[in-house]
Write a protein that holds these residues in place. Structure first.
Motif, PDB file in Angstrom:
ATOM      1  N   LEU A 177      -9.812  -0.971  -1.544  1.00 43.08           N
ATOM      2  CA  LEU A 177     -10.077  -1.956  -0.491  1.00 43.08           C
ATOM      3  C   LEU A 177      -8.818  -2.250   0.312  1.00 43.08           C
ATOM      4  N   MET A 178      -7.681  -2.421  -0.353  1.00 41.20           N
ATOM      5  CA  MET A 178      -6.442  -2.718   0.349  1.00 41.20           C
ATOM      6  C   MET A 178      -5.997  -1.528   1.211  1.00 41.20           C
ATOM      7  N   TYR A 191      -5.482  -1.691   5.239  1.00 45.59           N
ATOM      8  CA  TYR A 191      -4.248  -1.290   5.920  1.00 45.59           C
ATOM      9  C   TYR A 191      -4.531  -0.262   7.009  1.00 45.59           C
ATOM     10  N   SER A 192      -5.393   0.704   6.726  1.00 49.89           N
ATOM     11  CA  SER A 192      -5.692   1.725   7.737  1.00 49.89           C
ATOM     12  C   SER A 192      -6.371   1.101   8.944  1.00 49.89           C
ATOM     13  N   VAL A 219       0.874  -1.175   0.000  1.00 49.43           N
ATOM     14  CA  VAL A 219       0.000   0.000   0.000  1.00 49.43           C
ATOM     15  C   VAL A 219       0.906   1.220   0.000  1.00 49.43           C
ATOM     16  N   GLY A 220       0.938   1.919  -1.096  1.00 49.37           N
ATOM     17  CA  GLY A 220       1.903   3.010  -1.224  1.00 49.37           C
ATOM     18  C   GLY A 220       3.303   2.449  -1.446  1.00 49.37           C
ATOM     19  N   GLU A 221       4.320   3.244  -1.129  1.00 51.37           N
ATOM     20  CA  GLU A 221       5.696   2.833  -1.381  1.00 51.37           C
ATOM     21  C   GLU A 221       6.314   2.066  -0.211  1.00 51.37           C
ATOM     22  N   GLU A 222       5.840   2.320   1.001  1.00 47.03           N
ATOM     23  CA  GLU A 222       6.497   1.740   2.164  1.00 47.03           C
ATOM     24  C   GLU A 222       5.616   0.789   2.965  1.00 47.03           C
TER      25      GLU A 222
END
Length: 297
Positions: free
Chosen positions: A192-193, A197-198, A76-79
């Motif tokens: 959704l992902m 994650y949040s 999710v995102g870069e990190e």
């Protein structure tokens, strides 16, 4: 050296230790993934895992193509990353062992968050959701209380597109608003992902706060109390003292150090009172291991 005293400076006894215990343990990792995908067979769980990660689960149009959890890493995102697990399909009666039964439910226990995936091609997705949650509750109420993200899959199918508003209305009637995705085309999967994650990030922060507030519990084992047992065998009163069985001497029972040690500890733990309580009379025999003597008041 432990047995040396001012009067017995060179004792000839030692402790041989107590019998140990041997155990065969089966240990199971409690957490297999951060997020688990649950749903009825053919809801599209394998397709969702493949769309969200680099995992390559088996995908087919028949039930139970997956018979054990398959894991994938979701970025999710870069990190930010988390572990996503496809949990084998659940059917009505699973809490009784039907289908994959307890195996499915056991794996679902080992996640932080559940993505409850519903088949958009089903005649009644709301009823499917209720049945699955009922199975979770019957198996373990804590599993049913685990946080869920409700997701309706297969929005790319024409038959679902034609009745999408009707399906939304049915969910609204029970106070729910699911996310709508297509695992086959990838529609809605990134969103959704990100939501998953949040949710798990917030869960982990709450858990860290609870652990920081809770004082660490320290277990202080209490020393085992020495025990003496007396049983009558015909005219002999047999003494059992497990805490003395570890005493060892190279000269056996003829060792005066050992005899004095045993006698002192038996009397210290009220052997006379126990013998009298069992009905011993003067002249009766008393035996402890290979040592035997006559009882006198």
């Amino acid at each position: 050296a432990r047995f040396a005293t001012s009067t017995t400076q060179a004792p000839h006894i030692s402790e041989k230790g107590e019998p140990g215990q041997q155990l065969t343990l089966t240990l199971e990792m409690r957490l297999i993934a951060d997020v688990g995908i649950i749903g009825q067979p053919n809801a599209g769980k394998s397709s969702l895992l493949a769309a969200a990660s680099a995992a390559n689960p088996k995908i087919a149009d028949y039930p139970f193509t997956t018979i054990e959890p398959i894991l994938g890493v979701v970025h999710v995102g870069e990190e930010n990353t988390f572990i996503l697990a496809e949990i084998p399909g659940l059917i009505e009666g699973a809490h009784l062992g039907k289908g994959l039964g307890h195996e499915f439910l056991r794996h679902a226990m080992r996640t932080r968050l559940l993505i409850h995936l519903l088949d958009g091609a089903s005649p009644n997705p709301v009823e499917d959701m209720i049945k699955i949650n009922h199975e979770l509750t019957e198996f373990d109420p804590t599993l049913a209380a685990k946080p869920q993200i409700l997701v309706l899959n297969k929005v790319d199918l024409p038959e679902l597109a034609d009745r999408l508003e009707e399906v939304k209305k049915h969910f609204k009637e029970v106070g729910l608003s699911p996310l709508f995705i297509s695992a086959a085309t990838g529609q809605g999967v990134p969103e959704l992902m990100a939501e998953a994650y949040s949710r798990i990030a917030a869960t982990m922060l709450d858990q860290e706060d609870r652990e920081a507030k809770n004082e660490e519990t320290v277990f202080h084992p209490a020393p085992r109390e020495p025990e003496i047992f007396v049983t009558k065998n015909e005219n002999t009163f047999v003494v059992t003292a497990p805490f003395l069985e570890r005493i060892n001497g190279p000269q056996g029972v003829s060792n005066p150090d050992m005899l004095a040690y045993v006698r002192k500890h038996l009397e210290r733990h009220n052997l006379r009172r126990l013998l009298l309580r069992e009905g011993i009379k003067p002249g009766d025999k008393v035996r402890y291991g290979p040592i035997e003597w006559m009882f006198w008041e």
